[in-house]
Design a protein around this motif. Sequence first.
Motif, PDB file in Angstrom:
ATOM      1  N   UNK A   1     -31.388 -74.166  39.322  1.00 44.05           N
ATOM      2  CA  UNK A   1     -30.922 -73.325  40.424  1.00 44.05           C
ATOM      3  C   UNK A   1     -29.643 -72.584  40.063  1.00 44.05           C
ATOM      4  N   UNK A   2     -29.420 -71.497  40.767  1.00 47.76           N
ATOM      5  CA  UNK A   2     -28.203 -70.709  40.561  1.00 47.76           C
ATOM      6  C   UNK A   2     -26.961 -71.558  40.834  1.00 47.76           C
ATOM      7  N   UNK A   3     -26.987 -72.345  41.899  1.00 46.01           N
ATOM      8  CA  UNK A   3     -25.846 -73.205  42.212  1.00 46.01           C
ATOM      9  C   UNK A   3     -25.567 -74.170  41.064  1.00 46.01           C
ATOM     10  N   UNK A   4     -26.598 -74.818  40.580  1.00 44.06           N
ATOM     11  CA  UNK A   4     -26.451 -75.793  39.497  1.00 44.06           C
ATOM     12  C   UNK A   4     -25.885 -75.136  38.238  1.00 44.06           C
ATOM     13  N   UNK A   5     -26.416 -73.977  37.887  1.00 46.14           N
ATOM     14  CA  UNK A   5     -25.916 -73.265  36.697  1.00 46.14           C
ATOM     15  C   UNK A   5     -24.479 -72.798  36.889  1.00 46.14           C
ATOM     16  N   UNK A   6     -24.147 -72.368  38.104  1.00 53.51           N
ATOM     17  CA  UNK A   6     -22.781 -71.894  38.369  1.00 53.51           C
ATOM     18  C   UNK A   6     -21.775 -73.030  38.253  1.00 53.51           C
ATOM     19  N   UNK A   7     -22.095 -74.188  38.813  1.00 51.98           N
ATOM     20  CA  UNK A   7     -21.119 -75.289  38.776  1.00 51.98           C
ATOM     21  C   UNK A   7     -20.997 -75.910  37.401  1.00 51.98           C
ATOM     22  N   UNK A   8     -22.038 -75.757  36.581  1.00 52.26           N
ATOM     23  CA  UNK A   8     -21.968 -76.268  35.216  1.00 52.26           C
ATOM     24  C   UNK A   8     -21.843 -75.146  34.188  1.00 52.26           C
TER      25      UNK A   8
END
Length: 136
Positions: free
Chosen positions: A44-51
Motif C-alpha cells: 500500500x501507499x501508506x506502507x511504502x510511505x512510512x517505510x
Amino acid sequence: MNVIYRGLRSTHTAVDSPRLTRFVLHPPKFVEVEFENGSLYKLSAEYLRIYSPAVDSKIRSICGEKVISGRRHVGIMSAEPIGNYGVRLLFDDLHKTGIFTWDYFYHLGSNKFTLMRNYIKTLKKHGLSRDPPRRR
C-alpha cells in the motif's frame, strides 16, 4: 495501471533476494511486485510511505525511533525508474526522495505483517495515529 518493467529482470543486487520479474504501479493506492520465486506482494501507499528509505523532514524522532504518523490516506502519484535497480516513488504529500530498490521491495513484502504491526504498536505507544490530523 502503469507497468515499469523494461528488462529490469537482468539486474540482481543481493545474494538472498530473488530477482524481480514484475513491477506494477496502481496509482494512487498500491504497488504490486512479483519475484522469480513466485512471491507476489501488494504494498500500500501508506506502507511504502512510512517505510520510505529516505530521511524526511516530516519524520518525528521520539526516543530515537523513526515515527511517521498521519499517512493512512497518502497516495502514490508516479514511479520513476532509477537505473536497473529500483524506482523513485512520488507521493501526494510531495515526498519523493527515497529510492526503493528491488531488494528493498522484497524485504518490505516478505516482512509486511511484522513491520506493519510494529508500526501500529509504535504509534499507539506514542499516542499517534495513522489518520492525518484534523483541520481546525
